[in-house]
Design an enzyme around this catalytic site. Structure first.
Site, PDB file in Angstrom:
ATOM      1  N   LYS A  35      49.959  35.836  37.547  1.00 60.57           N
ATOM      2  CA  LYS A  35      49.789  35.361  38.777  1.00 60.57           C
ATOM      3  C   LYS A  35      50.140  33.879  38.887  1.00 60.57           C
ATOM      4  O   LYS A  35      49.603  32.963  37.915  1.00 60.57           O
ATOM      5  CB  LYS A  35      48.197  35.385  39.337  1.00 60.57           C
ATOM      6  CG  LYS A  35      48.057  34.824  40.726  1.00 60.57           C
ATOM      7  CD  LYS A  35      46.682  35.359  41.275  1.00 60.57           C
ATOM      8  CE  LYS A  35      45.715  34.217  40.871  1.00 60.57           C
ATOM      9  NZ  LYS A  35      45.965  33.183  41.524  1.00 60.57           N
ATOM     10  N   ASP A  62      50.628  33.801  44.454  1.00 56.71           N
ATOM     11  CA  ASP A  62      49.362  33.784  45.333  1.00 56.71           C
ATOM     12  C   ASP A  62      49.426  32.510  45.906  1.00 56.71           C
ATOM     13  O   ASP A  62      48.733  31.602  45.499  1.00 56.71           O
ATOM     14  CB  ASP A  62      48.049  33.882  44.145  1.00 56.71           C
ATOM     15  CG  ASP A  62      47.002  33.794  44.826  1.00 56.71           C
ATOM     16  OD1 ASP A  62      46.785  33.944  45.939  1.00 56.71           O
ATOM     17  OD2 ASP A  62      46.081  33.420  43.978  1.00 56.71           O
ATOM     18  N   LYS A  64      48.976  32.521  49.361  1.00 51.87           N
ATOM     19  CA  LYS A  64      47.997  32.692  50.586  1.00 51.87           C
ATOM     20  C   LYS A  64      48.448  32.070  51.963  1.00 51.87           C
ATOM     21  O   LYS A  64      47.759  31.047  52.592  1.00 51.87           O
ATOM     22  CB  LYS A  64      46.575  32.096  50.281  1.00 51.87           C
ATOM     23  CG  LYS A  64      45.959  32.578  49.097  1.00 51.87           C
ATOM     24  CD  LYS A  64      44.621  32.201  48.898  1.00 51.87           C
ATOM     25  CE  LYS A  64      43.812  32.529  47.591  1.00 51.87           C
ATOM     26  NZ  LYS A  64      44.530  32.034  46.484  1.00 51.87           N
ATOM     27  N   ASP A  67      49.686  30.170  58.378  1.00 49.25           N
ATOM     28  CA  ASP A  67      50.479  29.293  59.423  1.00 49.25           C
ATOM     29  C   ASP A  67      50.953  30.149  60.558  1.00 49.25           C
ATOM     30  O   ASP A  67      50.368  31.304  60.682  1.00 49.25           O
ATOM     31  CB  ASP A  67      51.694  28.685  58.665  1.00 49.25           C
ATOM     32  CG  ASP A  67      52.068  27.297  59.139  1.00 49.25           C
ATOM     33  OD1 ASP A  67      52.078  27.261  60.228  1.00 49.25           O
ATOM     34  OD2 ASP A  67      52.389  26.281  58.282  1.00 49.25           O
ATOM     35  N   THR A 119      36.445  34.628  47.032  1.00 48.24           N
ATOM     36  CA  THR A 119      35.498  34.847  46.112  1.00 48.24           C
ATOM     37  C   THR A 119      34.514  33.728  45.854  1.00 48.24           C
ATOM     38  O   THR A 119      33.525  33.783  45.180  1.00 48.24           O
ATOM     39  CB  THR A 119      35.996  35.668  44.640  1.00 48.24           C
ATOM     40  OG1 THR A 119      37.137  34.794  44.420  1.00 48.24           O
ATOM     41  CG2 THR A 119      36.410  36.911  45.093  1.00 48.24           C
ATOM     42  N   ARG A 209      40.376  31.631  34.323  1.00 51.64           N
ATOM     43  CA  ARG A 209      39.807  30.833  33.336  1.00 51.64           C
ATOM     44  C   ARG A 209      39.026  31.452  32.238  1.00 51.64           C
ATOM     45  O   ARG A 209      39.161  31.109  30.764  1.00 51.64           O
ATOM     46  CB  ARG A 209      38.652  29.725  33.996  1.00 51.64           C
ATOM     47  CG  ARG A 209      39.371  28.836  34.800  1.00 51.64           C
ATOM     48  CD  ARG A 209      38.685  27.934  35.743  1.00 51.64           C
ATOM     49  NE  ARG A 209      38.513  28.849  36.730  1.00 51.64           N
ATOM     50  CZ  ARG A 209      37.603  28.331  38.023  1.00 51.64           C
ATOM     51  NH1 ARG A 209      37.112  27.239  38.144  1.00 51.64           N
ATOM     52  NH2 ARG A 209      37.379  29.369  38.977  1.00 51.64           N
TER      53      ARG A 209
HETATM   54  O1  C5P Z   1      39.750  31.215  37.041  1.00 53.66           O
HETATM   55  P1  C5P Z   1      39.370  32.372  37.754  1.00 53.66           P
HETATM   56  O2  C5P Z   1      39.247  33.825  37.266  1.00 53.66           O
HETATM   57  O3  C5P Z   1      38.161  32.175  38.441  1.00 53.66           O
HETATM   58  O4  C5P Z   1      40.665  32.654  38.772  1.00 53.66           O
HETATM   59  C1  C5P Z   1      40.696  33.188  39.877  1.00 53.66           C
HETATM   60  C2  C5P Z   1      42.128  33.150  40.528  1.00 53.66           C
HETATM   61  O5  C5P Z   1      42.025  34.011  41.554  1.00 53.66           O
HETATM   62  C3  C5P Z   1      42.283  31.695  41.223  1.00 53.66           C
HETATM   63  O6  C5P Z   1      43.701  31.701  40.607  1.00 53.66           O
HETATM   64  C4  C5P Z   1      42.228  31.728  42.576  1.00 53.66           C
HETATM   65  O7  C5P Z   1      42.926  30.771  43.082  1.00 53.66           O
HETATM   66  C5  C5P Z   1      42.568  33.287  42.863  1.00 53.66           C
HETATM   67  N1  C5P Z   1      41.552  33.914  43.950  1.00 53.66           N
HETATM   68  C6  C5P Z   1      40.290  33.664  43.930  1.00 53.66           C
HETATM   69  N2  C5P Z   1      39.884  34.380  45.260  1.00 53.66           N
HETATM   70  C7  C5P Z   1      40.331  34.801  46.420  1.00 53.66           C
HETATM   71  C8  C5P Z   1      41.892  34.773  46.129  1.00 53.66           C
HETATM   72  C9  C5P Z   1      42.570  34.257  44.962  1.00 53.66           C
HETATM   73  O8  C5P Z   1      39.653  33.349  43.145  1.00 53.66           O
HETATM   74  N3  C5P Z   1      39.880  35.468  47.211  1.00 53.66           N
END
Ligand code: C5P
Length: 236
Positions: A35, A62, A64, A67, A119, A209
């Site tokens: 991603k 990603d 998002k 607009d 999330t 992460r």
């Molecule tokens: O590091 P972590 O596992 O928290 O990363 C989650 C990834 O998913 C990040 O790149 C974040 O931008 C993306 N994301 C998210 N929640 C969403 C949509 C995308 O955490 N609803």
């Protein structure tokens, strides 16, 4: 997109193309997808998609998009020209925006996914924004994505089972906020472990992460893959 065994999407949230490519070159495209989000895209530009694809990796862009309908449709068309495997728009952009995006992304080119509720939002934060509770807001936004003909949604694992029940196995559920055992929550609020995420019916598990910030990212990915493989037979 048909129902299939769950797949890990590694969120390459790095500050440079060099760091992202260093991890990506160790990834086997048979094991996972990647991603590209706001940080990496802003720093590295669209060329990062081409570079990752050169390694055989399928890329979820990603960004998002949120607009006016015309702007989002045109941005989606440019993303498709990059050859991304999946891209997303924010469902809060509304029905007309979602339909414009659908028209710009021909079915069968890239998967077009709508973001429902982040999330990172707790129930209290969502209520403070006037957006109600996570489940009903996710349900309403997912319904508008479905109605506009999108291929699926990004949602938290906490709402995934509910959406799977309503929309069936073909409606793609992409779930961030995955936290393998022993990892920290970071800024996420509605998280779940790998096994539970698979049990609630997620198709794609976005993991950032816990892999990218691990002392040994490759070993962290391997541990996640081992857990998914161990459970895979349950989901065929
Ligand atoms: O590091 P972590 O596992 O928290 O990363 C989650 C990834 O998913 C990040 O790149 C974040 O931008 C993306 N994301 C998210 N929640 C969403 C949509 C995308 O955490 N609803």
């Amino acid at each position: 997109m048909s129902s299939k065994a769950p797949v890990i999407i590694v969120a390459l949230d790095f500050a440079s193309a060099r760091e992202a490519l260093r991890l990506a070159e160790r990834l086997d495209p048979k094991d996972c997808r990647v991603k590209v989000g706001l940080e990496l895209f802003t720093e590295a530009g669209p060329g990062i998609v081409t570079d990752l694809k050169r390694s055989g990796l399928e890329v979820f862009l990603d960004l998002k998009f949120h607009d006016i309908p015309n702007t989002v449709a045109r941005a989606c068309a440019r993303a498709c020209e990059l050859g991304v495997w999946m891209l997303n728009v924010h469902a809060l952009g509304g029905s007309r925006m979602l339909k414009a995006a659908r028209e710009a992304v021909a079915p069968g080119t890239a998967a077009l996914i709508g973001v429902t509720v982040l999330t990172s939002h707790s129930a209290d934060e969502l209520a403070a924004l006037g957006l109600g509770d996570p489940l009903s807001r996710t349900q309403q936004l997912a319904a508008s994505c479905r109605e506009a003909g999108l291929d699926g949604v990004v949602c938290s694992t906490h709402e995934a089972a509910f959406l799977r029940e309503i929309y069936g196995p073909e409606f793609v559920l992409v779930t961030p906020g995955i936290r393998p055992a022993g990892s920290t929550q970071d800024d996420q609020r509605r998280t779940m472990g790998i096994a539970d995420a698979l049990r609630v019916g997620a198709h794609y598990l976005v993991i950032g992460r816990p892999i990218t910030a691990a002392p040994n990212p490759q070993a962290a990915l391997e541990a996640c893959l081992a857990e998914v493989r161990g459970l895979r037979s349950e989901f065929r």
